[in-house]
Design a protein around this motif. Structure first.
Motif, PDB file in Angstrom:
ATOM      1  N   UNK A 180      64.017  74.459  68.856  1.00  0.00           N
ATOM      2  CA  UNK A 180      63.334  75.744  69.027  1.00  0.00           C
ATOM      3  C   UNK A 180      63.430  76.204  70.476  1.00  0.00           C
ATOM      4  N   UNK A 182      65.190  79.568  71.654  1.00  0.00           N
ATOM      5  CA  UNK A 182      64.423  80.616  72.337  1.00  0.00           C
ATOM      6  C   UNK A 182      64.993  80.927  73.706  1.00  0.00           C
ATOM      7  N   UNK A 221      54.913  76.002  61.721  1.00  0.00           N
ATOM      8  CA  UNK A 221      55.327  74.932  62.638  1.00  0.00           C
ATOM      9  C   UNK A 221      56.179  75.477  63.773  1.00  0.00           C
ATOM     10  N   UNK A 222      57.120  76.343  63.417  1.00  0.00           N
ATOM     11  CA  UNK A 222      57.990  76.928  64.446  1.00  0.00           C
ATOM     12  C   UNK A 222      57.193  77.867  65.336  1.00  0.00           C
ATOM     13  N   UNK A 262      65.629  82.669  79.033  1.00  0.00           N
ATOM     14  CA  UNK A 262      64.730  82.004  79.956  1.00  0.00           C
ATOM     15  C   UNK A 262      65.211  80.576  80.174  1.00  0.00           C
ATOM     16  N   UNK A 304      60.386  68.227  80.813  1.00  0.00           N
ATOM     17  CA  UNK A 304      59.678  67.122  81.447  1.00  0.00           C
ATOM     18  C   UNK A 304      59.600  65.950  80.483  1.00  0.00           C
ATOM     19  N   UNK A 362      52.165  77.038  77.311  1.00  0.00           N
ATOM     20  CA  UNK A 362      51.637  75.854  77.979  1.00  0.00           C
ATOM     21  C   UNK A 362      52.571  75.413  79.087  1.00  0.00           C
ATOM     22  N   UNK A 363      52.015  75.025  80.225  1.00  0.00           N
ATOM     23  CA  UNK A 363      52.845  74.659  81.360  1.00  0.00           C
ATOM     24  C   UNK A 363      52.704  73.199  81.745  1.00  0.00           C
ATOM     25  N   UNK A 364      51.986  72.433  80.963  1.00  0.00           N
ATOM     26  CA  UNK A 364      51.912  71.010  81.244  1.00  0.00           C
ATOM     27  C   UNK A 364      51.543  70.317  79.942  1.00  0.00           C
ATOM     28  N   UNK A 365      51.643  69.009  79.953  1.00  0.00           N
ATOM     29  CA  UNK A 365      51.373  68.265  78.739  1.00  0.00           C
ATOM     30  C   UNK A 365      49.908  68.427  78.329  1.00  0.00           C
ATOM     31  N   UNK A 374      53.702  77.106  72.069  1.00  0.00           N
ATOM     32  CA  UNK A 374      53.495  76.000  72.998  1.00  0.00           C
ATOM     33  C   UNK A 374      54.544  76.023  74.104  1.00  0.00           C
ATOM     34  N   UNK A 375      55.759  76.377  73.742  1.00  0.00           N
ATOM     35  CA  UNK A 375      56.842  76.408  74.728  1.00  0.00           C
ATOM     36  C   UNK A 375      56.630  77.491  75.763  1.00  0.00           C
ATOM     37  N   UNK A 376      56.184  78.638  75.307  1.00  0.00           N
ATOM     38  CA  UNK A 376      56.095  79.754  76.245  1.00  0.00           C
ATOM     39  C   UNK A 376      54.789  79.753  77.026  1.00  0.00           C
ATOM     40  N   UNK A 419      55.404  75.774  67.778  1.00  0.00           N
ATOM     41  CA  UNK A 419      56.321  75.307  68.825  1.00  0.00           C
ATOM     42  C   UNK A 419      56.635  76.414  69.825  1.00  0.00           C
ATOM     43  N   UNK A 420      56.911  77.602  69.296  1.00  0.00           N
ATOM     44  CA  UNK A 420      57.299  78.713  70.169  1.00  0.00           C
ATOM     45  C   UNK A 420      56.167  79.065  71.133  1.00  0.00           C
ATOM     46  N   UNK A 471      53.223  85.938  80.798  1.00  0.00           N
ATOM     47  CA  UNK A 471      53.428  84.888  79.807  1.00  0.00           C
ATOM     48  C   UNK A 471      53.174  85.388  78.400  1.00  0.00           C
ATOM     49  N   UNK A 498      60.536  78.130  80.020  1.00  0.00           N
ATOM     50  CA  UNK A 498      59.930  77.551  78.833  1.00  0.00           C
ATOM     51  C   UNK A 498      59.628  76.109  79.184  1.00  0.00           C
ATOM     52  N   UNK A 499      58.491  75.654  78.771  1.00  0.00           N
ATOM     53  CA  UNK A 499      58.102  74.308  79.162  1.00  0.00           C
ATOM     54  C   UNK A 499      58.276  73.372  77.981  1.00  0.00           C
ATOM     55  N   UNK A 513      49.512  71.662  76.715  1.00  0.00           N
ATOM     56  CA  UNK A 513      50.122  71.653  75.384  1.00  0.00           C
ATOM     57  C   UNK A 513      49.152  71.092  74.358  1.00  0.00           C
ATOM     58  N   UNK A 569      56.983  77.357  87.068  1.00  0.00           N
ATOM     59  CA  UNK A 569      56.661  77.054  85.674  1.00  0.00           C
ATOM     60  C   UNK A 569      56.580  78.321  84.841  1.00  0.00           C
ATOM     61  N   UNK A 608      62.771  69.185  66.185  1.00  0.00           N
ATOM     62  CA  UNK A 608      62.739  70.619  65.930  1.00  0.00           C
ATOM     63  C   UNK A 608      62.215  71.381  67.152  1.00  0.00           C
ATOM     64  N   UNK A 609      61.304  70.725  67.873  1.00  0.00           N
ATOM     65  CA  UNK A 609      60.760  71.407  69.049  1.00  0.00           C
ATOM     66  C   UNK A 609      61.859  71.644  70.096  1.00  0.00           C
ATOM     67  N   UNK A 648      56.213  87.100  77.282  1.00  0.00           N
ATOM     68  CA  UNK A 648      57.225  86.114  76.876  1.00  0.00           C
ATOM     69  C   UNK A 648      56.925  85.579  75.483  1.00  0.00           C
TER      70      UNK A 648
END
Lengths: 457, 315
Positions: free
Chosen positions: B30, B34, A40-41, B40, B45, A51-54, A47-49, A44-45, A23, B208-209, A57, B204, B26-27, A26
């Protein structure tokens, strides 16, 4: 910047987000794409790569904000030093500003003293951050290390030189020395804050792991009252893990090998060409567990945890019947199934708990009322210390229980060393058990139950 | 330099999706950007109706690619998701070609020679001819790439997840009879989940989540604007404001974006210029799907309308 990312991964682990090497790779690739310029981006990036759950996050978002609230170690320190500090960073006291700008004899002083006297907060913050990097603050693990790391950071910033300067100034310019001393106090405080923040970022996981590890191996009977809540949480965690591992839907994966005979018979109409296939079904034992749990005074504290685990067993395995006893025995399956763990335990304890144990009469109760629940598929688990207050242990009933069931497992919270001493009837009972285990810590408890459940999967 | 390019590309994704009528936060942009850059899949969810499936459709439309959809359900297996081996067809062919086989093998003098000759034809009987591709295999076989939507993965079984792992990480799949089939162009994979069941870590980890929740008020207004063109700004503000108030209630099913859009359409159809108690009460059933929810929301309608109207004045 790479270094910074690695430190962030460590911080993320501290915040309870699992960041595996894959991870992190990634995340690095993602960051290489989006760059660092837009926070900010970047957020986001990551968090996307990562975190696997809310929940993760949210945790990671907080962690990100905390992490990047620290100024990054900067290179352009020298440049800043020579600049006149920006208006906003000036302290409100005007004479201090005059002193700093007004050509005071600061030439002979070291860089740290000059920085402190010039009151350039940005430069100071940057210096602290880079010193924190030099002292590898990200290695901090325990709160007891705070002093060491504060010291290291101050040393890296040149505290030694500052002390010398102070000594000289005290004689030459007492008022300036006084100001420097005040500034140093402020610096110490700032460093302490930095270290505390570092501890919050990097040490959370380690501290928690350590505490859990200690709890896991602590004797259940000797848990201190203040630890009981944590222990309960740990047992609940164990129970949840058992449940996750073993309560997968059981209906699938039952197809075994091709049943050649039935296939041929079904396809006789097509001249034996196998259009329709028939499969053997795997035979699986229906889990049947009967648990007998000692809740007498001598094991009261441990039986709390035993009951908690049996409660979770009820959720994992379909067919469990539980009994609790001290001097007489009652069935507690319904209580466990219809109540929360805490409520169930209180009710059971109020009904049969805390008495002096009498294994003999409890076994008699079981034989009279519930012997018929045992079948050749049943695993019987007895949780207790086998201390029967010198009353007749009725090992013959245990033998009959053992004969009627598939397995008889005894989990004893006492160490092997004391079995058979005093009023312990363990050796006598042990002869009729298929398995006897010491079960004094949470870890042993987990292994024992895991083994029992696993044999049905 | 790289940063500059990157941020414009995220904007490009945003505007590209917007051109298809999908207003992305924006998220989301992104995530889409990505997923293309580092190849990927995206696991999306969030509650039902916030546009998870729509996202896949919008990406496909924007990039001019085919969308292949695999709807998951309990009991979905590889025969329905990946490919099916047509035994009957194979058998039929063998029967029909029996004579031909005799001819081919007739020339051979010894058993050994016959075996050798048979060997040369062996591959004929294990060829693509007998494979019926299902969505996953179809997606890998698209020469120009495609958008593969694996919808509601949480409805499938844990075993099916394991089947997906090879596809998601390497964009290839192994068919016992044929060997490994790799994607010609890696598809853009979108998985959606309503979190009915916890997905495995292995799955998971390969994705990307992305979590899409209910959008912020401004974003939702823009979504309505793009989806329901005929609606006046005042009404749009008011209705979105009203829905945000409704979402603060403790309801069985909160109205999501798709309900917002439906409601906006209904209001336009009824030629409502502004929200009033009458029209809201009449159309509440568009927004709320349970009788109990409607009953719970009804007493609040007047205050919510007032609030929404006020926020409209100041917003």
């Amino acid at each position: 910047m790479r270094e910074n990312l690695h430190r962030f991964f460590r911080a993320a682990r501290g915040a309870g987000v699992h960041v595996s090497p894959a991870e992190s790779i990634d995340a690095m690739r993602a960051v290489a794409q989006v760059g660092f310029s837009d926070r900010g981006i970047l957020r986001d990036a990551l968090l996307l790569t990562l975190a696997k759950s809310q929940d993760e996050k949210l945790a990671l978002g907080d962690c990100f904000d905390l992490f990047f609230s620290q100024p990054e170690p900067r290179q352009e320190q020298e440049a800043n030093d020579n600049d006149t500090p920006p208006e906003g960073s000036q302290p409100p006291s005007p004479d201090a500003a005059n002193d700093a700008g007004g050509g005071q004899p600061t030439e002979g002083l070291g860089p740290l003293a000059q920085m402190l006297l010039s009151q350039d907060r940005n430069a100071i913050a940057a210096a602290i951050a880079s010193a924190a990097g030099a002292a590898s603050l990200s290695d901090i693990r325990y709160s007891t290390q705070r002093g060491i790391f504060s010291g290291r950071i101050l040393d890296a910033m040149g505290l030694q030189r500052l002390r010398d300067d102070l000594d000289e100034l005290t004689a030459a310019n007492p008022s300036l020395a006084e100001r420097l001393r005040t500034a140093l106090e402020g610096l110490r405080e700032a460093v302490r804050d930095t270290v505390a923040q570092g501890l919050a970022l990097y040490a959370r996981e380690e501290a928690e792991n350590l505490r859990n590890e200690i709890l896991r191996n602590a004797p259940l009977a000797r848990i201190e009252p203040r630890q009981i809540e944590e222990m309960r949480a740990l047992i609940r965690k164990i129970a949840r893990r058992l449940r996750e591992r073993y309560s997968k839907p059981r209906k699938r994966q039952r197809r075994g090998h091709l049943d050649v005979r039935r296939t041929l018979r079904r396809n006789a109409a097509w001249g034996g060409v196998p259009f329709l296939t028939a499969w053997k079904r795997k035979h699986r034992d229906r889990p049947k567990i009967v648990a007998l749990c000692d809740v007498s005074g001598s094991v009261a504290r441990v039986s709390d945890f035993f009951l908690l685990l049996i409660h979770s067993l009820h959720e994992v395995v379909d067919d469990v019947r539980s009994f609790a006893f001290s001097s007489h025995l009652i069935e507690v399956s319904d209580i466990l199934e219809s109540n929360s763990p805490e409520a169930a335990m209180t009710e059971i304890m109020s009904k049969v708990g805390f008495g002096s144990s009498d294994y003999g009469s409890s076994l008699e109760d079981f034989e009279h009322e519930f012997m018929s629940t045992l079948t050749p598929q049943t695993t019987v688990i007895v949780l207790g210390d086998a201390r029967s207050n010198n009353l007749d242990p009725r090992a013959d009933i245990l033998r009959r229980i053992s004969e009627r069931s598939k397995r008889l497992v005894w989990l004893n919270p006492e160490g092997r060393m004391v079995w058979g001493f005093g009023d312990s009837e363990m050796p006598r009972y042990a002869t009729f058990c298929s398995l006897v285990r010491q079960c004094a810590t949470a870890q042993q408890l987990e292994r024992a139950v895991s083994d029992i459940v696993a044999s049905y999967q | 330099m790289a940063d500059q390019k990157a941020s414009t590309s995220i904007e490009a994704v945003e505007s590209g999706l917007a051109a298809q009528g999908y207003i992305a936060s924006r998220q989301i942009a992104t995530a889409v950007y990505l997923s293309q850059q580092i190849e990927k899949p995206i696991l999306v969810e969030g509650p039902a109706g916030v546009g998870k499936t729509e996202l896949a459709k919008a990406i496909a439309a924007w990039r001019g690619m085919k969308m292949i959809r695999l709807q998951c359900y309990e009991g979905l297996d590889e025969a329905k998701a990946l490919y099916e081996w047509k035994y009957a067809k194979q058998l039929l062919y063998t029967q029909i070609l029996k004579d031909k086989l005799g001819e081919v093998l007739g020339g051979a003098q010894t058993l050994h020679a016959a075996l050798d000759q048979l060997h040369d034809f062996g591959d004929v009987f294990f060829s693509k001819e007998f494979v019926e591709p299902r969505p996953l295999l179809q997606a890998l076989e698209q020469p120009g790439g495609c958008v593969l939507l694996i919808d509601e993965i949480d409805k499938s079984d844990a075993e099916f997840e394991s089947l997906l792992l090879e596809i998601l990480s390497d964009f290839q799949v192994t068919i016992p009879e044929l060997g490994t089939v790799s994607a010609i162009t890696p598809p853009t994979v979108i998985l959606t989940s309503n979190s009915e069941r916890d997905l495995g870590d292995a799955l998971k980890r390969r994705c990307l989540h992305l979590h899409i929740g209910f959008p912020e008020q401004r974003l939702e207004e823009r979504i309505v604007e793009s989806r329901v063109p005929g609606i006046s700004q005042t009404l749009r503000r008011q209705m979105v404001g009203f829905i945000h108030e409704i979402r603060t209630l403790d309801l069985k099913k909160l109205p999501s974006v798709s309900e917002t859009i439906d409601w906006a359409r209904v209001l336009v159809l009824l030629q409502a210029g502004e929200l009033d108690t009458e029209i809201v009460k009449d159309t509440l059933n568009v927004l709320l799907k349970y009788e109990a929810d409607i009953e719970a929301a009804a007493p609040h309608v007047t205050t919510f309308i007032a609030k929404a109207a006020r926020s409209n004045v100041f917003g």
